[in-house]
Enzyme design. Structure first.
Site, PDB file in Angstrom:
ATOM      1  N   ASP A   1      45.262  37.083  38.147  1.00 20.64           N
ATOM      2  CA  ASP A   1      46.602  36.828  38.080  1.00 20.64           C
ATOM      3  C   ASP A   1      46.970  36.345  36.722  1.00 20.64           C
ATOM      4  OD1 ASP A   1      49.147  37.105  40.485  1.00 20.64           O
ATOM      5  OD2 ASP A   1      48.678  36.931  38.030  1.00 20.64           O
TER       6      ASP A   1
HETATM    7  C1  GLC Z   1      52.700  37.579  37.236  1.00 24.33           C
HETATM    8  C2  GLC Z   1      52.668  37.961  38.439  1.00 24.33           C
HETATM    9  C3  GLC Z   1      51.694  39.229  38.421  1.00 24.33           C
HETATM   10  C4  GLC Z   1      52.180  40.290  37.266  1.00 24.33           C
HETATM   11  C5  GLC Z   1      51.486  39.184  35.852  1.00 24.33           C
HETATM   12  C6  GLC Z   1      51.318  40.161  34.745  1.00 24.33           C
HETATM   13  O1  GLC Z   1      52.153  36.492  36.563  1.00 24.33           O
HETATM   14  O2  GLC Z   1      52.156  37.029  39.334  1.00 24.33           O
HETATM   15  O3  GLC Z   1      52.390  40.158  39.613  1.00 24.33           O
HETATM   16  O4  GLC Z   1      51.551  41.413  36.948  1.00 24.33           O
HETATM   17  O5  GLC Z   1      51.700  37.783  36.242  1.00 24.33           O
HETATM   18  O6  GLC Z   1      52.698  39.820  34.240  1.00 24.33           O
END
Ligand code: GLC
Length: 743
Positions: free
Chosen positions: A285
């Site tokens: 993430d």
């Molecule tokens: C965010 C979220 C994740 C998302 C990623 C990219 O922090 O936790 O669900 O897909 O970053 O945007």
């Protein structure tokens, strides 16, 4: 003879298909290996590196060097939040200047729509309609893929039992069975006919794992649970997503039992890539690799990179831990090149399967982008899906549906004329939203035309203490035949980093309901939210309540169809609604305990609060209809079953109301005694049926051994002989029951 010849032909065909497929699969593997052999260590690490584009940010931004030059040098395998054919083409052209011309992957959070915004996932989950949910994902993929996106960071499949957690809006609620069915539907919707099609997105099941169990519902917080709970409740939707062919997974920010998911070998190597034999890749993430320093699990970026790559995190989103440390880790012998090669092989495999090596610009088609940009069919589908997502919580004296000849209607509340709020979190705002989004006021105006006089009064703001608007609202109510109030939480009050300690209706909205109710006029309340809210006075005193969540681009028309009877609401809650924050967590599939609370009359010496009902305000699976469904005559084909001898449970459902309607018939099973304690009931099946008024239908479920299995204390997934109960009904509380045993 003919039959034999057909069988022979059939088997010859399948053998040749097997060899062709094997050859094709071998071809992809051969291609992957042929590229891998040419790559330098730095180029390999480059594939494991993902940066955000410069058009939007969905996490804390790191300002650093020239990304385009890093692409040119093969230091980047993927980018996120780059949108539009021009932008993706521009960056892909730069990637083609790199030594090996390895194409970039473009990822984005296409969670519930791209150009056309669909109901938030928790709303769609209320439909319990996997075909509809799959269609929603399919349309989202078609629109996003036409805009140069190849990979969506969805479906989010985190089970959530705590509505204080803002991301409850993004998933499918509290139940693993419903969550698994929806996870599979969304993966299949996004990936369509398969990777390589220009309308297919790679799916990404997230957030692996147990992110929704953050202590206190506080986003990013620690998670602590038994492996049994992890396997029983939180992993099934991920396994369903993998079984449905999800191309990728994203790990989660939380630590699980003291080990951050990003550095968790048990999760990513033992379970995902080991037991489940997952062949796709895992993306971290946003910054979660580097955040293991904050967790206190890594001393610095060097250790964070070591922990993450060892644990099976294949791609580093935005933390720069891999690009800054992996080369040194390999050269110092801390990380074997085989680990790097495995991660890169997984990434390259997907790029080949997406067809990006054959044509890096296959998703950059201006004409296709324009064709998808204002697709009227998608808007029609959106309205249909929105209608299926609205839950009728109350309808005293059949106030709803309203009569289309109603002369004067007061429209009161902060969301009556709201525009972008209807899109909910994880949506994309476009310049023409103000004309494209159907507000709730417009929807009612579209429905009634000049037949009715609409009196609008905002009444109050979403969240302030001023009651200055009350007088105007009361005046409008007094002049009206019926009042429709549109209330709730702001659409950016749920979503990522949006945990709330107080989930009551905000501000003075409930005071406004009380003031308007004092006029004695019939009141219908619409509640717009990304989570269960608490609104006890309203629930107890207002005649009709529709939970409209956030319904997307066509919200207003969908709501008007329901209000005036052109669609009979059929949705059911995918999550329990608490009476107070103090009642959280509350969920239907709880254990009985040694002193079970079975009624509100008996709370002493019982697992209950002495100052609160033992029941949620609205239970899991609950939802009314303009029709009336009664359940009768539950019976089993046999009162005992064996592992290889399933039984059938049948119930009669009758529509005793005055409207044709759809009902979701729910099957729950209770294992009365187990080698570990078992929930009082577990959802094990559901069927949607349509009944004309006065019509009856028999609905049957096959009870096979798989519906009785669970993880015992040794994490062995098995069923145990003994006594069981079957429950069938229209929600998790009002149920017909019948006993049976497993021999
Ligand atoms: C965010 C979220 C994740 C998302 C990623 C990219 O922090 O936790 O669900 O897909 O970053 O945007």
């Amino acid at each position: 003879m003919k039959k034999f010849r057909n069988n022979l032909f059939g088997s010859l065909l399948s053998i040749s298909t097997f060899f062709v497929c094997t050859a094709q699969r071998k071809t992809v593997e051969q291609k992957v290996d042929s590229v891998l052999r040419l790559m330098t260590l730095d180029e390999k690490i480059g594939q494991m590196n993902q940066y955000n584009g410069d058009w939007d940010a969905t996490g804390p931004i790191t300002k650093d060097g020239d990304k385009q030059n890093q692409i040119r040098k093969g230091m980047l395998g993927s980018m996120l939040n780059v949108t539009g054919v021009e932008h993706t083409r521009q960056l892909q052209e730069i990637a083609m200047e790199s030594r090996l011309k390895i194409p970039l992957l473009f990822g984005q959070d296409i969670i519930h729509g791209y150009r056309t915004i669909f109901p938030i996932p928790l709303a769609e989950a209320s439909s319990w309609d996997t075909a509809t949910i799959r269609l929603s994902a399919r349309i989202a993929a078609t629109e996003a893929a036409a805009a140069g996106v190849q990979w969506t960071f969805a479906p989010m499949v985190d089970i959530a039992r705590d509505p204080r957690w803002g991301r409850v809006m993004e998933g499918a609620g509290e139940d693993p069975y419903l969550g698994s069915a929806i996870a599979a539907a969304r993966v299949r919707g996004f990936q369509g006919k398969g990777l390589g099609n220009t309308d297919a997105l790679m799916a990404c099941a997230k957030h692996f794992a147990a992110y929704g169990a953050a202590i206190g519902g506080r986003d990013y917080n620690s998670v602590d649970m038994s492996d049994r709970t992890l396997f029983e409740i939180y992993l099934p939707p991920f396994q369903a997503a993998v079984d449905a062919g999800a191309a990728t997974l994203m790990n989660s920010f939380n630590d699980l039992n003291g080990v951050p998911a990003t550095g968790n070998r048990f999760l990513q190597r033992d379970i995902l890539k080991g037991n489940w034999k997952f062949k796709g890749f895992v993306v971290s993430d946003w910054g979660s690799i580097g955040e293991m320093i904050n967790h206190g699990f890594a001393k610095d970026g060097y250790e964070a990179a070591l922990e993450a790559v060892t644990a099976g995190s294949d791609m580093d989103m935005e933390s720069r831990s891999y690009i800054n440390n992996l080369s040194r880790l390999v050269k110092e012998g801390k990380v074997k090149i085989q680990l790097i090669d495995d991660a890169v092989r997984r990434i390259l495999r997907k790029k080949f399967e997406m067809g990006l090596f054959d044509d890096p610009f296959k998703f950059c088609n201006k004409e296709r982008e324009q064709r998808q940009w204002n697709n009227a069919e998608n808007l029609r589908a959106e309205k249909m899906i929105a209608e299926k997502s609205v839950v009728l919580l109350k309808n005293e004296n059949h106030l709803l549906p309203l009569n289309k000849q109603t002369k004067t209607i007061a429209l009161v509340g902060p969301f009556v004329k709201a525009v972008r709020d209807n899109l909910g979190f994880w949506s994309y705002s476009w310049p023409d939203d103000t004309v494209r989004i159907v507000t709730q006021f417009q929807g009612i105006e579209n429905k009634l035309g000049t037949n009715a006089r609409l009196l609008y009064a905002k009444g109050c703001e979403i969240n302030d203490s001023s009651q200055a608007g009350f007088a105007e609202a009361i005046e409008a109510a007094k002049r009206a035949d019926v009042v429709i109030m549109s209330l709730g939480e702001a659409s950016d009050w749920s979503g990522e980093a949006k945990s709330r300690s107080n989930i009551h209706l905000p501000g003075v909205q409930e005071e406004l309901v009380k003031a308007v109710s004092m006029t004695g006029k019939p009141v219908v309340v619409l509640i717009n939210a990304g989570r269960p809210l608490i609104f006890n006075w309203t629930a107890d005193h207002v005649a009709a309540i529709l939970y409209t969540w956030w319904l997307g681009t066509e919200a207003g028309d969908a709501i008007a169809d329901i209000l005036f009877g052109d669609y009979n609401p059929s949705a059911k809650l995918p999550i329990s609604f608490p009476r107070t924050e103090g009642q959280i967590p509350i969920y239907y599939n709880h254990f009985n305990t040694g002193r079970p609370a079975t009624s509100d009359s008996d709370r002493f010496y019982r697992s209950a609060y002495i100052d609160l009902s033992i029941y949620p305000k609205f239970p899991f699976g609950f939802g009314l209809s303009y029709a009336e469904f009664t359940y009768s005559n539950i019976h089993l084909s046999s009162s005992s079953m064996r592992a290889n001898q399933p039984i059938k449970a049948t119930v009669t459902v009758t529509n005793t109301g005055n409207y044709d309607g759809e009902e979701t018939v729910q099957l729950y099973i209770q294992d009365l005694v187990g080698s570990v304690v078992r929930p009082v009931k577990e959802l094990k099946g559901f069927q949607k049926i349509f009944l004309k008024k006065g019509e009856s239908k028999q609905v049957s479920f096959t009870i096979d051994i798989d519906k009785l299995k669970f993880y015992n204390s040794q994490l062995k997934y098995q069923a145990e002989p003994g006594d069981f109960k079957i429950y069938i009904g229209g929600n998790s509380r009002d149920l017909q029951e019948a006993p049976f045993s497993l021999k």
